[in-house]
Design a protein around this motif. Sequence first.
Motif, PDB file in Angstrom:
ATOM      1  N   HIS A 300       0.827  -1.200   0.000  1.00  0.00           N
ATOM      2  CA  HIS A 300       0.000   0.000   0.000  1.00  0.00           C
ATOM      3  C   HIS A 300       0.864   1.254   0.000  1.00  0.00           C
ATOM      4  O   HIS A 300       1.985   1.266   0.500  1.00  0.00           O
ATOM      5  CB  HIS A 300      -1.020   0.021   1.139  1.00  0.00           C
ATOM      6  N   GLU A 307       4.165   6.165   8.420  1.00  0.00           N
ATOM      7  CA  GLU A 307       3.680   5.046   9.229  1.00  0.00           C
ATOM      8  C   GLU A 307       4.787   4.536  10.141  1.00  0.00           C
ATOM      9  O   GLU A 307       5.856   4.146   9.675  1.00  0.00           O
ATOM     10  CB  GLU A 307       3.207   3.926   8.305  1.00  0.00           C
ATOM     11  N   HIS A 336       4.864   0.566   0.442  1.00  0.00           N
ATOM     12  CA  HIS A 336       5.576  -0.485   1.165  1.00  0.00           C
ATOM     13  C   HIS A 336       4.608  -1.653   1.310  1.00  0.00           C
ATOM     14  O   HIS A 336       3.427  -1.536   1.005  1.00  0.00           O
ATOM     15  CB  HIS A 336       6.073   0.007   2.525  1.00  0.00           C
TER      16      HIS A 336
HETATM   17 FE   LIG Z   1       1.724  -0.329   6.289  1.00  0.00          FE
END
Ligand SMILES: [Fe+2]
Length: 387
Positions: A300, A307, A336
Amino acid sequence: MPFYHKLGKIPPKRHTQFKKPNGDFYYEQLFGTIGFDGMSTNSYHEQRPTQVKDIIKQYSVAPKIAKVNNMQSYRLHGFKTKPENDYLESRKIVLTNSDCHIILAAPKESTKDYFYKNTDADELIFIHKGTGKLRTHLGNLDFKYGDYLLIPRGVIYKLDFDTEDNRLFIVESRRPIYTPKRYRNWFGQLLEHSPFCERDLRQPQELETYNESGEFLIKIKKQGDIFDMVYASHPFDVVGYDGYNYPYAFSIHDFEPITGRVHQPPPVHQTFETDAFVVCSFVPRLYDYHPLAVPAPYNHSNIDSDEVLYYVDGDFMSRNDIAAGHISLHPAGIPHGPHPGAMERSIGKVKTDELAVMVDTFKPLQVTEEAMKIADEDYYKSWLSLS
Ligand SMILES: [Fe+2]
Protein backbone atom coordinates in the motif's frame (compact mmCIF):
# COMPACT_ATOMS: atom_id res chain seq x y z
CA MET A 1 -11.71 11.14 28.60
CA PRO A 2 -15.22 11.12 27.19
CA PHE A 3 -17.08 10.24 30.35
CA TYR A 4 -17.66 11.70 33.76
CA HIS A 5 -15.61 10.74 36.78
CA LYS A 6 -15.79 11.81 40.42
CA LEU A 7 -13.21 11.11 43.10
CA GLY A 8 -12.87 12.32 46.69
CA LYS A 9 -14.81 15.13 48.34
CA ILE A 10 -16.57 17.83 46.31
CA PRO A 11 -19.26 20.37 47.23
CA PRO A 12 -22.81 19.77 45.96
CA LYS A 13 -22.63 22.73 43.56
CA ARG A 14 -19.69 24.04 41.56
CA HIS A 15 -18.21 27.48 42.28
CA THR A 16 -19.72 27.63 45.78
CA GLN A 17 -18.12 27.83 49.20
CA PHE A 18 -16.42 24.58 50.24
CA LYS A 19 -15.00 24.53 53.74
CA LYS A 20 -12.66 22.32 55.71
CA PRO A 21 -13.75 20.97 59.12
CA ASN A 22 -11.80 23.84 60.75
CA GLY A 23 -13.71 26.45 58.76
CA ASP A 24 -10.95 27.30 56.28
CA PHE A 25 -11.71 27.22 52.58
CA TYR A 26 -10.69 24.61 50.05
CA TYR A 27 -9.48 26.21 46.81
CA GLU A 28 -11.23 25.37 43.57
CA GLN A 29 -9.40 25.05 40.23
CA LEU A 30 -11.04 24.63 36.84
CA PHE A 31 -8.60 22.40 34.95
CA GLY A 32 -9.67 22.66 31.32
CA THR A 33 -8.51 22.24 27.75
CA ILE A 34 -9.19 24.09 24.49
CA GLY A 35 -10.06 27.27 26.31
CA PHE A 36 -13.39 26.58 27.98
CA ASP A 37 -14.61 24.29 25.16
CA GLY A 38 -12.71 21.05 25.81
CA MET A 39 -12.68 18.44 28.57
CA SER A 40 -12.45 19.98 32.02
CA THR A 41 -12.29 19.01 35.66
CA ASN A 42 -13.08 20.97 38.81
CA SER A 43 -10.58 20.12 41.54
CA TYR A 44 -10.50 21.20 45.17
CA HIS A 45 -7.14 21.90 46.82
CA GLU A 46 -5.90 22.16 50.38
CA GLN A 47 -3.85 25.21 49.35
CA ARG A 48 -3.91 27.70 46.50
CA PRO A 49 -2.43 25.96 43.43
CA THR A 50 -0.78 29.20 42.27
CA GLN A 51 2.06 29.59 44.77
CA VAL A 52 5.18 29.81 42.59
CA LYS A 53 8.17 30.40 44.87
CA ASP A 54 11.05 30.38 42.40
CA ILE A 55 12.02 29.60 38.83
CA ILE A 56 15.51 28.19 39.18
CA LYS A 57 16.39 26.86 35.74
CA GLN A 58 15.28 26.73 32.10
CA TYR A 59 16.78 24.36 29.53
CA SER A 60 15.89 22.89 26.17
CA VAL A 61 14.87 19.27 25.65
CA ALA A 62 14.02 19.84 21.98
CA PRO A 63 15.23 17.06 19.69
CA LYS A 64 18.28 17.46 17.46
CA ILE A 65 17.23 16.69 13.91
CA ALA A 66 19.41 14.48 11.71
CA LYS A 67 17.11 14.42 8.66
CA VAL A 68 14.64 17.23 8.17
CA ASN A 69 13.14 15.87 4.95
CA ASN A 70 13.10 12.09 4.78
CA MET A 71 12.14 9.59 2.09
CA GLN A 72 13.99 6.59 3.51
CA SER A 73 12.40 3.65 5.32
CA TYR A 74 14.15 2.91 8.60
CA ARG A 75 14.27 0.19 11.20
CA LEU A 76 15.22 1.38 14.67
CA HIS A 77 16.50 -1.04 17.31
CA GLY A 78 14.50 0.33 20.21
CA PHE A 79 16.03 -1.90 22.86
CA LYS A 80 19.46 -0.43 22.02
CA THR A 81 18.27 2.80 23.65
CA LYS A 82 20.39 2.93 26.80
CA PRO A 83 18.68 2.69 30.18
CA GLU A 84 19.19 5.80 32.30
CA ASN A 85 18.48 6.43 35.94
CA ASP A 86 16.33 9.53 35.56
CA TYR A 87 12.92 9.31 33.89
CA LEU A 88 13.08 12.60 31.98
CA GLU A 89 16.69 12.09 30.90
CA SER A 90 15.85 8.61 29.69
CA ARG A 91 13.26 9.94 27.21
CA LYS A 92 14.82 9.94 23.72
CA ILE A 93 12.85 11.56 20.91
CA VAL A 94 13.48 9.46 17.81
CA LEU A 95 10.90 10.84 15.37
CA THR A 96 9.19 14.21 15.41
CA ASN A 97 7.07 16.75 13.60
CA SER A 98 5.22 19.88 14.69
CA ASP A 99 2.31 17.75 16.01
CA CYS A 100 4.05 15.02 17.96
CA HIS A 101 7.20 13.46 19.32
CA ILE A 102 7.73 9.70 19.24
CA ILE A 103 9.91 8.71 22.17
CA LEU A 104 11.71 5.67 23.52
CA ALA A 105 12.58 5.52 27.20
CA ALA A 106 14.23 3.00 29.51
CA PRO A 107 14.14 4.64 32.95
CA LYS A 108 15.71 2.70 35.82
CA GLU A 109 14.53 4.81 38.73
CA SER A 110 11.21 6.19 39.91
CA THR A 111 10.78 9.96 39.88
CA LYS A 112 11.62 10.96 43.46
CA ASP A 113 13.03 14.47 43.65
CA TYR A 114 10.58 16.26 41.41
CA PHE A 115 7.13 16.27 39.86
CA TYR A 116 6.65 16.55 36.09
CA LYS A 117 4.09 18.45 34.04
CA ASN A 118 3.90 18.65 30.25
CA THR A 119 1.99 21.74 29.18
CA ASP A 120 2.83 21.25 25.48
CA ALA A 121 1.27 17.89 24.92
CA ASP A 122 -0.93 15.01 25.96
CA GLU A 123 1.27 12.02 26.70
CA LEU A 124 0.43 8.47 25.67
CA ILE A 125 2.80 6.07 27.42
CA PHE A 126 2.79 2.46 26.27
CA ILE A 127 4.30 0.09 28.84
CA HIS A 128 6.38 -2.49 27.02
CA LYS A 129 8.32 -3.63 30.08
CA GLY A 130 7.84 -2.80 33.73
CA THR A 131 5.21 -2.51 36.41
CA GLY A 132 4.45 0.23 38.87
CA LYS A 133 2.21 3.15 39.67
CA LEU A 134 1.46 6.37 37.85
CA ARG A 135 0.91 8.97 40.58
CA THR A 136 -0.87 12.18 39.60
CA HIS A 137 -2.54 15.14 41.27
CA LEU A 138 -5.85 13.63 40.07
CA GLY A 139 -5.25 10.14 41.46
CA ASN A 140 -3.17 7.07 40.80
CA LEU A 141 -3.18 4.24 38.27
CA ASP A 142 -1.32 0.94 38.56
CA PHE A 143 0.37 -0.11 35.32
CA LYS A 144 1.83 -3.24 33.81
CA TYR A 145 2.92 -4.71 30.48
CA GLY A 146 0.57 -3.75 27.67
CA ASP A 147 -0.98 -0.70 29.29
CA TYR A 148 -1.51 2.58 27.53
CA LEU A 149 -1.43 5.47 30.03
CA LEU A 150 -3.16 8.57 28.70
CA ILE A 151 -1.98 11.67 30.59
CA PRO A 152 -3.71 14.87 29.45
CA ARG A 153 -1.58 18.00 29.20
CA GLY A 154 -1.17 19.78 32.49
CA VAL A 155 -1.52 16.74 34.74
CA ILE A 156 1.25 16.78 37.36
CA TYR A 157 2.73 13.32 37.71
CA LYS A 158 5.40 10.95 38.90
CA LEU A 159 6.17 7.40 37.80
CA ASP A 160 6.99 4.75 40.39
CA PHE A 161 8.62 1.62 38.96
CA ASP A 162 8.83 -1.71 40.78
CA THR A 163 12.17 -2.67 39.18
CA GLU A 164 14.93 -1.13 37.02
CA ASP A 165 13.87 -3.04 33.89
CA ASN A 166 11.46 -0.67 32.14
CA ARG A 167 10.82 0.02 28.45
CA LEU A 168 8.36 2.71 27.40
CA PHE A 169 7.10 3.82 23.98
CA ILE A 170 5.71 7.33 24.33
CA VAL A 171 3.82 9.65 22.01
CA GLU A 172 3.70 13.32 22.99
CA SER A 173 0.84 14.96 21.14
CA ARG A 174 0.27 18.67 20.76
CA ARG A 175 -3.26 17.79 19.67
CA PRO A 176 -5.65 16.29 22.26
CA ILE A 177 -5.78 12.49 22.15
CA TYR A 178 -9.28 10.97 22.17
CA THR A 179 -10.89 7.61 21.52
CA PRO A 180 -12.12 7.56 17.88
CA LYS A 181 -15.25 9.59 17.35
CA ARG A 182 -16.79 6.98 15.06
CA TYR A 183 -16.86 4.55 18.02
CA ARG A 184 -19.04 6.94 20.02
CA ASN A 185 -22.67 8.02 19.87
CA TRP A 186 -23.66 11.69 19.96
CA PHE A 187 -23.47 11.67 23.78
CA GLY A 188 -19.99 10.13 23.79
CA GLN A 189 -20.95 6.58 24.80
CA LEU A 190 -18.88 3.89 23.09
CA LEU A 191 -21.01 2.04 20.55
CA GLU A 192 -21.50 -1.71 20.05
CA HIS A 193 -19.03 -1.88 17.14
CA SER A 194 -16.24 -0.29 19.18
CA PRO A 195 -13.38 -2.75 19.87
CA PHE A 196 -13.43 -1.68 23.52
CA CYS A 197 -15.96 -0.21 25.92
CA GLU A 198 -16.03 1.98 29.01
CA ARG A 199 -15.38 -1.03 31.28
CA ASP A 200 -11.96 -1.42 29.64
CA LEU A 201 -10.89 2.16 30.43
CA ARG A 202 -9.43 2.39 33.94
CA GLN A 203 -9.98 5.63 35.84
CA PRO A 204 -7.95 6.82 38.85
CA GLN A 205 -9.40 5.38 42.05
CA GLU A 206 -6.78 6.38 44.61
CA LEU A 207 -6.25 10.04 45.50
CA GLU A 208 -3.12 11.02 47.45
CA THR A 209 -3.65 14.24 49.39
CA TYR A 210 -0.87 16.08 51.20
CA ASN A 211 -1.50 19.38 52.95
CA GLU A 212 2.15 20.38 53.15
CA SER A 213 4.03 23.64 52.75
CA GLY A 214 7.68 23.90 51.78
CA GLU A 215 9.59 23.70 48.54
CA PHE A 216 8.31 21.39 45.81
CA LEU A 217 10.07 21.16 42.46
CA ILE A 218 7.87 20.75 39.38
CA LYS A 219 9.66 20.30 36.06
CA ILE A 220 7.29 21.95 33.62
CA LYS A 221 7.64 21.42 29.89
CA LYS A 222 6.60 24.30 27.64
CA GLN A 223 7.61 24.99 24.04
CA GLY A 224 10.33 22.36 24.15
CA ASP A 225 11.96 23.79 27.29
CA ILE A 226 11.86 22.46 30.84
CA PHE A 227 11.31 25.08 33.52
CA ASP A 228 12.35 24.05 37.03
CA MET A 229 9.71 25.77 39.13
CA VAL A 230 9.52 25.65 42.90
CA TYR A 231 6.06 25.71 44.47
CA ALA A 232 5.28 26.51 48.10
CA SER A 233 2.63 23.82 48.48
CA HIS A 234 2.58 20.10 47.75
CA PRO A 235 1.31 19.52 44.17
CA PHE A 236 -0.73 16.51 45.32
CA ASP A 237 -3.13 18.39 47.61
CA VAL A 238 -6.44 17.65 45.87
CA VAL A 239 -9.20 16.43 48.19
CA GLY A 240 -11.64 15.74 45.36
CA TYR A 241 -12.59 16.49 41.78
CA ASP A 242 -15.14 15.76 39.12
CA GLY A 243 -15.31 16.18 35.38
CA TYR A 244 -13.95 14.72 32.18
CA ASN A 245 -10.27 15.73 32.19
CA TYR A 246 -8.14 13.15 34.04
CA PRO A 247 -5.57 10.44 33.29
CA TYR A 248 -6.71 6.93 32.45
CA ALA A 249 -5.33 3.55 31.44
CA PHE A 250 -6.27 1.04 28.77
CA SER A 251 -4.61 -2.34 28.25
CA ILE A 252 -3.80 -3.37 24.68
CA HIS A 253 -4.81 -6.86 25.85
CA ASP A 254 -8.39 -5.57 26.25
CA PHE A 255 -8.59 -4.49 22.58
CA GLU A 256 -11.04 -6.86 20.86
CA PRO A 257 -9.89 -7.28 17.24
CA ILE A 258 -12.29 -7.01 14.32
CA THR A 259 -11.71 -9.65 11.65
CA GLY A 260 -13.25 -10.45 8.28
CA ARG A 261 -13.40 -12.85 5.34
CA VAL A 262 -10.74 -10.79 3.58
CA HIS A 263 -7.92 -8.60 4.88
CA GLN A 264 -9.19 -5.77 7.09
CA PRO A 265 -7.53 -2.37 6.74
CA PRO A 266 -5.64 -0.64 9.57
CA PRO A 267 -8.61 1.51 10.69
CA VAL A 268 -10.21 -1.59 12.30
CA HIS A 269 -7.25 -1.57 14.68
CA GLN A 270 -7.64 2.09 15.61
CA THR A 271 -7.45 2.81 19.33
CA PHE A 272 -6.89 6.58 19.63
CA GLU A 273 -7.33 9.56 17.35
CA THR A 274 -6.16 13.14 17.09
CA ASP A 275 -6.53 15.49 14.15
CA ALA A 276 -2.79 14.99 13.43
CA PHE A 277 -2.24 11.21 13.79
CA VAL A 278 -3.93 7.95 14.72
CA VAL A 279 -2.82 5.15 17.03
CA CYS A 280 -3.70 1.53 16.20
CA SER A 281 -3.27 -1.68 18.19
CA PHE A 282 -2.40 -4.89 16.33
CA VAL A 283 -3.32 -7.74 18.65
CA PRO A 284 -3.50 -11.55 18.46
CA ARG A 285 -6.44 -12.47 16.22
CA LEU A 286 -7.87 -14.97 13.77
CA TYR A 287 -6.91 -14.43 10.16
CA ASP A 288 -9.26 -13.82 7.25
CA TYR A 289 -11.48 -16.80 6.42
CA HIS A 290 -12.31 -16.43 2.70
CA PRO A 291 -11.13 -19.73 1.10
CA LEU A 292 -8.70 -17.76 -1.08
CA ALA A 293 -7.79 -15.15 1.54
CA VAL A 294 -4.31 -13.63 1.66
CA PRO A 295 -3.77 -12.90 5.37
CA ALA A 296 -0.67 -10.73 4.83
CA PRO A 297 -1.41 -7.09 4.08
CA TYR A 298 -1.35 -5.92 0.48
CA ASN A 299 1.28 -3.46 -0.69
CA HIS A 300 0.00 0.00 0.00
CA SER A 301 1.01 3.51 -0.76
CA ASN A 302 0.44 5.65 2.30
CA ILE A 303 0.84 8.68 0.11
CA ASP A 304 -0.04 11.22 2.76
CA SER A 305 0.91 9.70 6.11
CA ASP A 306 4.14 8.46 7.64
CA GLU A 307 3.68 5.05 9.23
CA VAL A 308 5.45 4.06 12.43
CA LEU A 309 5.11 0.54 13.82
CA TYR A 310 6.42 -0.36 17.24
CA TYR A 311 6.78 -4.11 17.56
CA VAL A 312 5.86 -5.41 21.01
CA ASP A 313 5.60 -9.18 20.98
CA GLY A 314 4.79 -12.28 18.93
CA ASP A 315 5.66 -13.15 15.35
CA PHE A 316 5.36 -10.32 12.85
CA MET A 317 3.88 -12.04 9.88
CA SER A 318 4.52 -9.40 7.23
CA ARG A 319 8.14 -8.62 8.14
CA ASN A 320 11.40 -10.53 7.95
CA ASP A 321 13.96 -9.97 10.69
CA ILE A 322 11.81 -7.83 12.94
CA ALA A 323 11.90 -8.33 16.70
CA ALA A 324 10.32 -6.92 19.85
CA GLY A 325 11.41 -3.35 20.50
CA HIS A 326 12.01 -2.56 16.85
CA ILE A 327 10.41 0.44 15.17
CA SER A 328 9.78 0.58 11.45
CA LEU A 329 9.30 3.91 9.71
CA HIS A 330 7.63 3.80 6.30
CA PRO A 331 7.53 7.35 5.01
CA ALA A 332 4.72 8.88 3.02
CA GLY A 333 5.07 9.04 -0.71
CA ILE A 334 6.33 5.54 -1.55
CA PRO A 335 4.57 2.17 -1.33
CA HIS A 336 5.58 -0.49 1.16
CA GLY A 337 4.27 -3.95 1.88
CA PRO A 338 5.12 -7.44 3.06
CA HIS A 339 8.73 -8.48 2.88
CA PRO A 340 9.72 -11.00 0.20
CA GLY A 341 8.15 -14.38 1.02
CA ALA A 342 5.85 -13.01 3.73
CA MET A 343 2.75 -12.98 1.52
CA GLU A 344 3.32 -16.58 0.46
CA ARG A 345 4.08 -17.63 4.05
CA SER A 346 0.79 -16.22 5.25
CA ILE A 347 -1.40 -18.37 2.97
CA GLY A 348 -3.34 -20.97 4.97
CA LYS A 349 -2.38 -19.52 8.36
CA VAL A 350 -5.39 -19.24 10.66
CA LYS A 351 -4.19 -16.86 13.35
CA THR A 352 -1.46 -14.46 14.40
CA ASP A 353 -0.07 -13.71 17.83
CA GLU A 354 1.52 -10.40 16.80
CA LEU A 355 1.32 -7.45 19.16
CA ALA A 356 2.26 -4.00 17.88
CA VAL A 357 1.40 -0.32 18.20
CA MET A 358 1.11 1.80 15.06
CA VAL A 359 1.26 5.59 14.82
CA ASP A 360 0.31 7.09 11.46
CA THR A 361 1.11 10.80 11.26
CA PHE A 362 -0.47 13.07 8.68
CA LYS A 363 2.59 15.35 8.51
CA PRO A 364 5.99 13.84 7.62
CA LEU A 365 8.28 12.86 10.47
CA GLN A 366 11.81 14.12 10.93
CA VAL A 367 14.48 11.64 11.98
CA THR A 368 16.49 12.69 15.02
CA GLU A 369 20.11 12.14 16.01
CA GLU A 370 18.88 9.78 18.75
CA ALA A 371 17.18 7.69 16.06
CA MET A 372 20.33 7.53 13.93
CA LYS A 373 22.22 5.98 16.89
CA ILE A 374 19.94 2.93 16.73
CA ALA A 375 19.02 2.96 13.03
CA ASP A 376 19.48 0.21 10.49
CA GLU A 377 20.57 2.23 7.47
CA ASP A 378 20.05 -0.62 5.00
CA TYR A 379 16.48 -1.46 6.00
CA TYR A 380 15.10 0.50 3.06
CA LYS A 381 16.57 -2.14 0.71
CA SER A 382 14.97 -5.03 2.61
CA TRP A 383 12.22 -5.58 0.02
CA LEU A 384 14.85 -6.70 -2.50
CA SER A 385 15.68 -10.11 -1.09
CA LEU A 386 14.94 -12.65 1.63
CA SER A 387 17.72 -11.24 3.86
FE1 LIG B 1 1.72 -0.33 6.29
